[in-house]
Design a protein around this motif. Structure first.
Motif, PDB file in Angstrom:
ATOM      1  N   ASP A  25     -25.656  51.380  -9.099  1.00  0.00           N
ATOM      2  CA  ASP A  25     -25.220  51.665 -10.462  1.00  0.00           C
ATOM      3  C   ASP A  25     -25.902  50.780 -11.503  1.00  0.00           C
ATOM      4  OD1 ASP A  25     -23.517  53.704  -9.772  1.00  0.00           O
ATOM      5  OD2 ASP A  25     -21.785  52.386  -9.517  1.00  0.00           O
ATOM      6  N   SER A  26     -26.657  49.795 -11.071  1.00  0.00           N
ATOM      7  CA  SER A  26     -27.334  48.903 -12.008  1.00  0.00           C
ATOM      8  C   SER A  26     -28.476  49.640 -12.706  1.00  0.00           C
ATOM      9  CB  SER A  26     -27.879  47.689 -11.263  1.00  0.00           C
ATOM     10  OG  SER A  26     -28.684  46.916 -12.114  1.00  0.00           O
ATOM     11  N   ILE A  27     -28.530  49.513 -14.028  1.00  0.00           N
ATOM     12  CA  ILE A  27     -29.578  50.197 -14.794  1.00  0.00           C
ATOM     13  C   ILE A  27     -30.952  49.636 -14.469  1.00  0.00           C
ATOM     14  CG2 ILE A  27     -29.316  48.692 -16.799  1.00  0.00           C
ATOM     15  CD1 ILE A  27     -30.082  52.435 -16.929  1.00  0.00           C
ATOM     16  N   TRP A  28     -31.011  48.336 -14.151  1.00  0.00           N
ATOM     17  CA  TRP A  28     -32.307  47.724 -13.843  1.00  0.00           C
ATOM     18  C   TRP A  28     -32.827  48.200 -12.496  1.00  0.00           C
ATOM     19  CZ3 TRP A  28     -34.178  46.253 -18.096  1.00  0.00           C
ATOM     20  CH2 TRP A  28     -33.360  45.726 -19.088  1.00  0.00           C
ATOM     21  N   GLN A  29     -31.947  48.400 -11.528  1.00  0.00           N
ATOM     22  CA  GLN A  29     -32.377  48.935 -10.238  1.00  0.00           C
ATOM     23  C   GLN A  29     -32.863  50.376 -10.378  1.00  0.00           C
ATOM     24  OE1 GLN A  29     -32.923  46.223  -8.525  1.00  0.00           O
ATOM     25  NE2 GLN A  29     -32.035  47.099  -6.694  1.00  0.00           N
ATOM     26  N   LYS A  30     -32.183  51.143 -11.238  1.00  0.00           N
ATOM     27  CA  LYS A  30     -32.614  52.521 -11.466  1.00  0.00           C
ATOM     28  C   LYS A  30     -33.971  52.569 -12.152  1.00  0.00           C
ATOM     29  CE  LYS A  30     -28.199  54.770 -11.437  1.00  0.00           C
ATOM     30  NZ  LYS A  30     -27.359  55.811 -11.979  1.00  0.00           N
ATOM     31  N   MET A  31     -34.186  51.696 -13.118  1.00  0.00           N
ATOM     32  CA  MET A  31     -35.475  51.684 -13.812  1.00  0.00           C
ATOM     33  C   MET A  31     -36.594  51.233 -12.879  1.00  0.00           C
ATOM     34  SD  MET A  31     -34.598  50.624 -17.642  1.00  0.00           S
ATOM     35  CE  MET A  31     -36.175  51.207 -18.163  1.00  0.00           C
ATOM     36  N   LEU A  32     -36.297  50.289 -12.009  1.00  0.00           N
ATOM     37  CA  LEU A  32     -37.284  49.869 -11.018  1.00  0.00           C
ATOM     38  C   LEU A  32     -37.621  51.014 -10.075  1.00  0.00           C
ATOM     39  CD1 LEU A  32     -38.889  47.501  -9.800  1.00  0.00           C
ATOM     40  CD2 LEU A  32     -36.899  47.059  -8.371  1.00  0.00           C
ATOM     41  N   LEU A  72     -41.887  53.225 -19.701  1.00  0.00           N
ATOM     42  CA  LEU A  72     -40.710  52.778 -18.966  1.00  0.00           C
ATOM     43  C   LEU A  72     -40.377  51.324 -19.308  1.00  0.00           C
ATOM     44  CD1 LEU A  72     -38.761  54.019 -16.937  1.00  0.00           C
ATOM     45  CD2 LEU A  72     -40.100  52.970 -15.148  1.00  0.00           C
ATOM     46  N   MET A  73     -41.382  50.482 -19.458  1.00  0.00           N
ATOM     47  CA  MET A  73     -41.132  49.092 -19.831  1.00  0.00           C
ATOM     48  C   MET A  73     -40.621  48.990 -21.266  1.00  0.00           C
ATOM     49  SD  MET A  73     -41.536  47.280 -17.253  1.00  0.00           S
ATOM     50  CE  MET A  73     -41.045  48.609 -16.190  1.00  0.00           C
ATOM     51  N   LEU A  74     -41.100  49.860 -22.158  1.00  0.00           N
ATOM     52  CA  LEU A  74     -40.578  49.896 -23.518  1.00  0.00           C
ATOM     53  C   LEU A  74     -39.111  50.297 -23.516  1.00  0.00           C
ATOM     54  CD1 LEU A  74     -41.129  49.682 -26.562  1.00  0.00           C
ATOM     55  CD2 LEU A  74     -41.767  52.098 -26.496  1.00  0.00           C
ATOM     56  N   LEU A  75     -38.756  51.264 -22.706  1.00  0.00           N
ATOM     57  CA  LEU A  75     -37.358  51.680 -22.592  1.00  0.00           C
ATOM     58  C   LEU A  75     -36.494  50.544 -22.048  1.00  0.00           C
ATOM     59  CD1 LEU A  75     -35.255  53.941 -22.777  1.00  0.00           C
ATOM     60  CD2 LEU A  75     -35.925  54.609 -20.473  1.00  0.00           C
ATOM     61  N   ALA A  76     -36.998  49.806 -21.075  1.00  0.00           N
ATOM     62  CA  ALA A  76     -36.251  48.668 -20.532  1.00  0.00           C
ATOM     63  C   ALA A  76     -36.015  47.609 -21.606  1.00  0.00           C
ATOM     64  CB  ALA A  76     -37.009  48.063 -19.352  1.00  0.00           C
ATOM     65  N   HIS A  77     -37.018  47.377 -22.439  1.00  0.00           N
ATOM     66  CA  HIS A  77     -36.864  46.390 -23.508  1.00  0.00           C
ATOM     67  C   HIS A  77     -35.823  46.853 -24.531  1.00  0.00           C
ATOM     68  CE1 HIS A  77     -37.963  43.061 -26.047  1.00  0.00           C
ATOM     69  NE2 HIS A  77     -38.166  43.896 -27.066  1.00  0.00           N
ATOM     70  N   VAL A  78     -35.831  48.134 -24.874  1.00  0.00           N
ATOM     71  CA  VAL A  78     -34.849  48.665 -25.828  1.00  0.00           C
ATOM     72  C   VAL A  78     -33.436  48.555 -25.263  1.00  0.00           C
ATOM     73  CG1 VAL A  78     -34.051  50.807 -26.920  1.00  0.00           C
ATOM     74  CG2 VAL A  78     -36.459  50.182 -27.017  1.00  0.00           C
TER      75      VAL A  78
END
Length: 87
Positions: A25-32, A72-78
């Motif tokens: 459920d972690s957003i960072w794991q999903k983005m990775l 994807l990295m821009l989205l992570a920063h936002v």
């Protein structure tokens, strides 16, 4: 070499990050996981373009590889900035 076997062999590793993205459920794991999927897909496109000797498909693979992960990295920063503002 049969191109269908190559595509099937390259699709199988794509299932691992998809499973991880659905499990956690972690957003960072999903983005990775999505970053891994984008990279593997673009490499798969590049391999297919070399096997078919079609440089136009290869150009699309390079664009996906370079621009897709940057977006994807821009989205992570936002998302990180939004979580900093809300807390």
């Amino acid at each position: 070499m049969n191109l269908n076997l190559v595509v099937i062999a390259m699709i199988l590793p794509l299932l691992i990050p998809i499973y991880e993205a659905c499990k956690d459920d972690s957003i960072w794991q999903k983005m990775l996981a999505f970053s891994s999927i984008a990279t593997k897909t673009s490499v798969m496109i590049l391999v297919i373009s070399v096997l078919r000797d079609d440089w136009m498909i290869g150009v699309v693979g390079v664009i996906i590889l370079s621009v897709g992960n940057a977006a994807l990295m821009l989205l992570a920063h936002v998302i990180k900035r939004m979580s900093d503002v809300s807390s």
